[in-house]
Design an enzyme around this catalytic site. Structure first.
Site, PDB file in Angstrom:
ATOM      1  N   ASP A 169       0.855  -1.183   0.000  1.00  0.00           N
ATOM      2  CA  ASP A 169       0.000   0.000   0.000  1.00  0.00           C
ATOM      3  C   ASP A 169       0.897   1.242   0.000  1.00  0.00           C
ATOM      4  O   ASP A 169       1.782   1.349  -0.838  1.00  0.00           O
ATOM      5  CB  ASP A 169      -0.966  -0.054   1.195  1.00  0.00           C
ATOM      6  CG  ASP A 169      -1.950   1.109   1.244  1.00  0.00           C
ATOM      7  OD1 ASP A 169      -2.927   1.111   0.467  1.00  0.00           O
ATOM      8  OD2 ASP A 169      -1.724   2.041   2.042  1.00  0.00           O
TER       9      ASP A 169
ATOM     10  N   HIS B  81      -6.980  -6.191  -1.216  1.00  0.00           N
ATOM     11  CA  HIS B  81      -5.933  -5.187  -1.059  1.00  0.00           C
ATOM     12  C   HIS B  81      -4.872  -5.555  -0.027  1.00  0.00           C
ATOM     13  O   HIS B  81      -3.722  -5.135  -0.141  1.00  0.00           O
ATOM     14  CB  HIS B  81      -6.570  -3.853  -0.665  1.00  0.00           C
ATOM     15  CG  HIS B  81      -5.584  -2.739  -0.531  1.00  0.00           C
ATOM     16  ND1 HIS B  81      -4.784  -2.333  -1.567  1.00  0.00           N
ATOM     17  CD2 HIS B  81      -5.247  -1.956   0.542  1.00  0.00           C
ATOM     18  CE1 HIS B  81      -4.013  -1.333  -1.164  1.00  0.00           C
ATOM     19  NE2 HIS B  81      -4.264  -1.100   0.108  1.00  0.00           N
TER      20      HIS B  81
END
Length: 322
Positions: free
Chosen positions: A99, A299
């Site tokens: 991320d 994610h």
């Protein structure tokens, strides 16, 4: 066994978690996370003969939270990584990020290839600087409804997430996971009515997905006792970062590189990103393999698919070390 301490780096104090001996591997978390997001990687890396170190990056956990928004620029964040490597007694290291940690890892390799033996990014692909500032671009494209722009409203997201950090994190983690309905579609997860708040339409799971326990959530929530402002300040530097990185426009990441993402991750669905990922083998001179796609993964790459991520990282790292 993972051990914890605080270390002086780049003018601030960073909390780090570490395990193992051998070549240094720096693990950089994203938003809204902490060192704990790498809990499944410490043991395997240490067992393979590496020294795994994961900081709470500036603005997170018990590390320092500078008050000045400009203290969270990409130059400061990369400075923390370089300073950490040297403070740990090393001249170079492998750098892995997920991320927001991925852009920090990629930019560390871009700015200081002399200290990066290899770089791996999870979810977020390598940086290729656009022609216009990102906040301006997204403001126009989504009429202020994109989450980057929402996070740039002073104090707004800070208050929304800080009202009940554990509940906010529960929704954020589930909503961006491969288990959520409609996973991988940024329109549903990242574009919303800013006046209603970002969590308003985000699903609240009846039960947590198998990869996230109640204890994990408690551990993460405890790291946000000082609120979310430090973490959100990273987003408040997106346009500043675009200006600061002008000297590297058109530059390429040159150290050996690995990119891994899930096919239900919303980040690779960003406008223009699928096309970028398709071209990475041509754009990245030392990408060691085609981008690795993890089926069904959302994610939170290293948390949702720890075994696959560990296997890929160990193949990458041992291949460079041996």
């Amino acid at each position: 066994m993972v051990e914890h301490r605080t270390i002086d780096v780049n003018g601030i104090r960073l909390h780090i978690a570490e395990e193992g001996e051998g070549p240094l591997v720096v693990l950089l978390h994203g938003f809204p996370e902490s060192w704990h997001s790498w809990r499944h990687q410490f043991g395997p890396l240490a067992a393979a003969g590496f020294r795994a170190v994961a900081p709470d990056q500036r603005g997170y956990g018990t590390s320092d939270h500078p008050r000045d928004v400009s203290a969270y620029s990409i130059l400061d964040l990369v400075g923390d990584v370089v300073g950490l490597i040297h403070a740990l007694g090393e001249e170079s290291a492998y750098v892995v990020g997920h991320d927001w940690g991925a852009p920090v890892a990629w930019h560390t390799a871009l700015f200081r290839p002399d200290v990066v033996r290899g770089v791996a990014g999870l979810s977020v692909p390598p940086p290729f600087r656009g022609e216009r500032p990102p906040l301006v671009t997204m403001q126009e494209r989504f009429e202020g409804r994109f989450y980057w722009n929402y996070f740039n409203r002073p104090g707004v997201a800070d208050a929304e997430f800080g009202k009940d950090p554990r509940a906010a994190l529960r929704r954020l983690l589930y909503g961006a996971s491969g288990d959520a309905p409609g996973a991988g579609r940024y329109e549903q997860a990242l574009v919303s009515d800013p006046d209603r708040g970002w969590l308003a339409d985000m699903p609240d799971p009846v039960e947590l997905p198998a990869w996230l326990t109640e204890q994990d959530l408690d551990e993460l929530a405890a790291s946000y006792t000082d609120g979310f402002t430090g973490a959100l300040n990273w987003y408040r530097n997106l346009d500043r970062n675009w200006h600061l990185t002008a000297p590297w426009h058109g530059a390429r990441v040159t150290p050996p590189a690995l990119y891994v993402y899930g096919d239900r991750d919303l980040v690779p669905a960003f406008p223009g990103t699928p096309e970028l990922i398709e071209k990475l083998p041509q754009l990245m001179p030392n990408l060691v393999r085609e981008p690795l796609v993890l089926p069904g993964c959302g994610h939170w790459t290293q948390q949702e698919r720890p075994d696959e991520v560990n296997a890929a990282l160990l193949e990458f790292l041992t291949g460079l070390r041996d």
